[in-house]
Every structure is written in structure tokens, then in C-alpha cells.
Design a protein around this motif. Structure first.
Motif, PDB file in Angstrom:
ATOM      1  N   GLU A  60       0.806  -1.285  -0.181  1.00  0.00           N
ATOM      2  CA  GLU A  60       0.102   0.115   0.070  1.00  0.00           C
ATOM      3  C   GLU A  60       0.817   1.361  -0.074  1.00  0.00           C
ATOM      4  OE1 GLU A  60      -2.793  -0.370   3.214  1.00  0.00           O
ATOM      5  OE2 GLU A  60      -3.898  -1.624   2.301  1.00  0.00           O
ATOM      6  N   ARG A  61       2.138   1.125  -0.445  1.00  0.00           N
ATOM      7  CA  ARG A  61       3.015   2.395  -0.481  1.00  0.00           C
ATOM      8  C   ARG A  61       2.334   3.519  -1.290  1.00  0.00           C
ATOM      9  NH1 ARG A  61       8.602   2.834  -3.660  1.00  0.00           N
ATOM     10  NH2 ARG A  61       7.333   2.316  -5.405  1.00  0.00           N
ATOM     11  N   ASP A  62       1.533   3.253  -2.465  1.00  0.00           N
ATOM     12  CA  ASP A  62       0.958   4.019  -3.201  1.00  0.00           C
ATOM     13  C   ASP A  62      -0.193   4.910  -2.457  1.00  0.00           C
ATOM     14  OD1 ASP A  62      -0.402   1.872  -3.472  1.00  0.00           O
ATOM     15  OD2 ASP A  62      -1.144   2.243  -5.253  1.00  0.00           O
ATOM     16  N   ILE A  63      -0.888   3.932  -1.738  1.00  0.00           N
ATOM     17  CA  ILE A  63      -2.044   4.505  -0.934  1.00  0.00           C
ATOM     18  C   ILE A  63      -1.602   5.490   0.068  1.00  0.00           C
ATOM     19  CG2 ILE A  63      -4.155   4.017   0.514  1.00  0.00           C
ATOM     20  CD1 ILE A  63      -4.618   1.646  -1.349  1.00  0.00           C
ATOM     21  N   THR A  68      -2.211  11.670   4.964  1.00  0.00           N
ATOM     22  CA  THR A  68      -1.454  12.318   6.236  1.00  0.00           C
ATOM     23  C   THR A  68      -1.203  11.458   7.313  1.00  0.00           C
ATOM     24  OG1 THR A  68      -2.662  14.358   5.486  1.00  0.00           O
ATOM     25  CG2 THR A  68      -1.527  14.376   7.910  1.00  0.00           C
ATOM     26  N   ARG A  69      -1.942  10.525   7.436  1.00  0.00           N
ATOM     27  CA  ARG A  69      -1.848   9.330   8.577  1.00  0.00           C
ATOM     28  C   ARG A  69      -0.706   8.634   8.442  1.00  0.00           C
ATOM     29  NH1 ARG A  69      -4.584   4.433   8.842  1.00  0.00           N
ATOM     30  NH2 ARG A  69      -4.105   3.443  10.987  1.00  0.00           N
ATOM     31  N   THR A  70      -0.254   8.379   7.127  1.00  0.00           N
ATOM     32  CA  THR A  70       0.476   7.234   6.638  1.00  0.00           C
ATOM     33  C   THR A  70       1.667   7.607   5.826  1.00  0.00           C
ATOM     34  OG1 THR A  70      -1.043   6.592   4.913  1.00  0.00           O
ATOM     35  CG2 THR A  70      -1.532   5.405   6.875  1.00  0.00           C
ATOM     36  N   LYS A  71       1.603   8.802   5.663  1.00  0.00           N
ATOM     37  CA  LYS A  71       2.824   9.470   4.540  1.00  0.00           C
ATOM     38  C   LYS A  71       4.254   9.448   5.009  1.00  0.00           C
ATOM     39  CE  LYS A  71       2.596  14.381   5.753  1.00  0.00           C
ATOM     40  NZ  LYS A  71       2.271  15.684   5.440  1.00  0.00           N
TER      41      LYS A  71
END
Length: 283
Positions: A60-63, A68-71
Motif C-alpha cells: 500500500e505504498r501508493d495509498i 496524512t496519517r500514513t505518509k
């Protein structure tokens, strides 16, 4: 450095899943396991969960880059290289976890550890997350398989008590994550992930969360019917009651603040329930 490894392997949720496996072990009638086997059970479930968590972040790198939560997750930030070597390492982790469980316990324990990892990594992450708002409903089975792995370590022919607890984990996961999804709905929308609030809207999502929470609390009382006592009952009613109150508040006012309050209430409910379960079987 340590925080990056905790992040990529999702060790916080992995710890909860491993504790759920100990819960399944604790309520299954049979001989008590020696300390070393309890540690092996905890570590093999944790390792299987960690492998699935790392695969989730790899896939899920692209998602993650759009939210903001996972960037700042390691594969997005570049802290870890996004290479196929990680897939080999993840596969070896799962192989070690499953093989160790098979040798230390039995094939049923190993199978449930594998199914838990497979459900989260493949069924949830690959097949469902980008396609349907029902993704987390089936993803919730990952925690259920952990409970059954713990039960099978004591008795491969597990009875109604661990099955009831597995159902509790299955029903707990959707309202837990849907509450968070309401709070960060705009992020999921920007990433194109069809989480429940994105597809149905916050108000309808809140009503569905309340329905799930009611069913969850009712099912959490089933172990009392199958022999657990007043300590467990007190934990189920108090934790479940608190979760219900927050879910009702979410329906009345579906804001980011009430959604996060309900998200944390779900954590309180599960922690209180598991603590009461451990006290019950200890005394």
C-alpha cells in the motif's frame, strides 16, 4: 530506527492480536501449557501478524503516500527500500512462524496462524481494500484466527468458548476501524479507498457502527452462558456499556471528535474484556 521497525511490522496491533491468542488459550479446557510454550505461542502469532503487517505496508505504498496519517511510513519515506527482497523476508518470517507452531503444538495451531496472516495480507489488503467497503468486515477474521490458534495450542478440537471469543474479535474490528475512518474520511477519499464513510457517508456509517457495537456486546456475553463467571461478566458489561455510550454519541453527532472518541472506546472495551477474561481464568 526502532520506531521504524515497530511501524513497518505494525507491532502495536500485532501485540493485541498475540494477546488475543493467549485469551483463546486461557479459556480452552485442557492441560496448562508450560511457560516456554506460552512464549512460543505469543511469538509465533506476533511473527505471523508482523509478516502480514509488513506486506500490507509494502503493498500500500501508493495509498499511504496520499494520506496524512500514513505518509511517513518507512516504505513511503524511503527509510526502507521498496524491493522484492522484502517479500522474501516477509515470506520467511511467516514460514518460521507457521513451522515453529506446527512443531511446538500441532497442525491446527499452525493453520490458524497462517490463515490469520493470509486473511490480512491477501484477502483484506490485496483483494478487498481497494474494491469494497466490506473490506474490514472480512479483514476482522485475522484476529479471530489468532484466538483459534491459541485455543488449538491447548486442544485442536476447540469448543464453544474460544469460538465465541473469536466471534467477538470478528465483530470488534469493523466498528473499531470504521470509527477511525470517519475521523479521517477525507484522507481515505483522497487515496481512493472505499471505506464505509466514503461510500455511505458519516451519518449512515455511524448507524452501522452502532448496530455492530450492539451485536458485539451481545456476543461478548455468550462466554458467560458457556461457563465464565462474574468477573468476566463485569468486564463485558462495563467495557461494552462504555463502547455503546460512545457509539450512541457518534450517531447523534458524527464528527471527527466523536469518531475518535468511539475509536478509543473500542480499544477500552477490548482491553477491559481481555483483562477480565484473564482474571476470570486465573481465579
Amino acid at each position: 530506527m526502532i520506531e521504524q521497525y515497530i511501524n513497518v511490522f505494525k507491532l502495536r496491533i500485532g501485540f493485541v492480536i498475540a494477546v488475543a491468542a493467549l485469551g483463546g488459550m486461557a479459556i480452552t479446557p485442557g492441560p496448562s501449557l508450560p511457560i516456554w510454550k506460552i512464549l512460543v505461542l505469543f511469538m509465533t502469532v506476533l511473527m505471523g501478524s508482523a509478516a502480514a503487517g509488513a506486506f500490507n505496508q509494502y503493498s500500500e505504498r501508493d495509498i499511504d503516500a496520499k494520506m496524512t496519517r500514513t505518509k511517513n511510513r518507512p516504505f513511503v519515506s524511503g527509510f526502507f527500500q521498496h524491493s522484492r527482497k522484502w517479500l522474501v523476508f516477509i515470506g520467511l518470517m511467516l514460514l518460521v512462524a507457521v513451522t515453529s507452531a506446527a512443531f511446538a503444538f500441532n497442525a491446527m495451531t499452525a493453520l490458524n496462524i497462517f490463515l490469520g496472516a493470509f486473511t490480512y495480507a491477501i484477502v483484506y489488503t490485496v483483494w478487498l481494500k481497494r474494491r469494497t467497503w466490506l473490506n474490514i468486515v472480512f479483514g476482522g477474521l485475522a484476529g479471530s484466527f489468532a484466538v483459534l490458534a491459541g485455543a488449538a495450542a491447548v486442544n485442536p478440537s476447540f469448543g464453544p468458548l474460544p469460538l465465541a471469543l473469536a466471534m467477538v474479535l470478528f465483530l470488534w474490528t469493523p466498528p473499531h476501524f470504521w470509527s477511525l475512518a470517519i475521523a479521517i474520511r477525507d484522507q481515505y477519499e483522497a487515496a481512493g479507498v472505499p471505506m464505509l464513510p466514503v461510500v455511505k457517508g458519516d451519518q449512515k456509517a455511524a448507524r452501522i457502527i452502532l448496530g455492530h457495537t450492539i451485536l458485539l456486546v451481545l456476543v461478548s456475553l455468550l462466554p458467560v452462558y458457556y461457563g465464565l463467571g462474574w468477573i468476566y461478566l463485569t468486564g463485558a458489561l462495563s467495557g461494552g456499556g462504555y463502547f455503546l455510550i460512545k457509539s450512541v454519541q457518534l450517531v447523534r453527532n458524527p464528527t471527527k471528535q466523536t469518531a475518535m472518541a468511539n475509536f478509543f472506546a473500542s480499544l477500552v472495551q477490548l482491553c477491559v474484556l481481555m483483562f477480565a477474561l484473564m482474571l476470570e481464568v486465573s481465579f
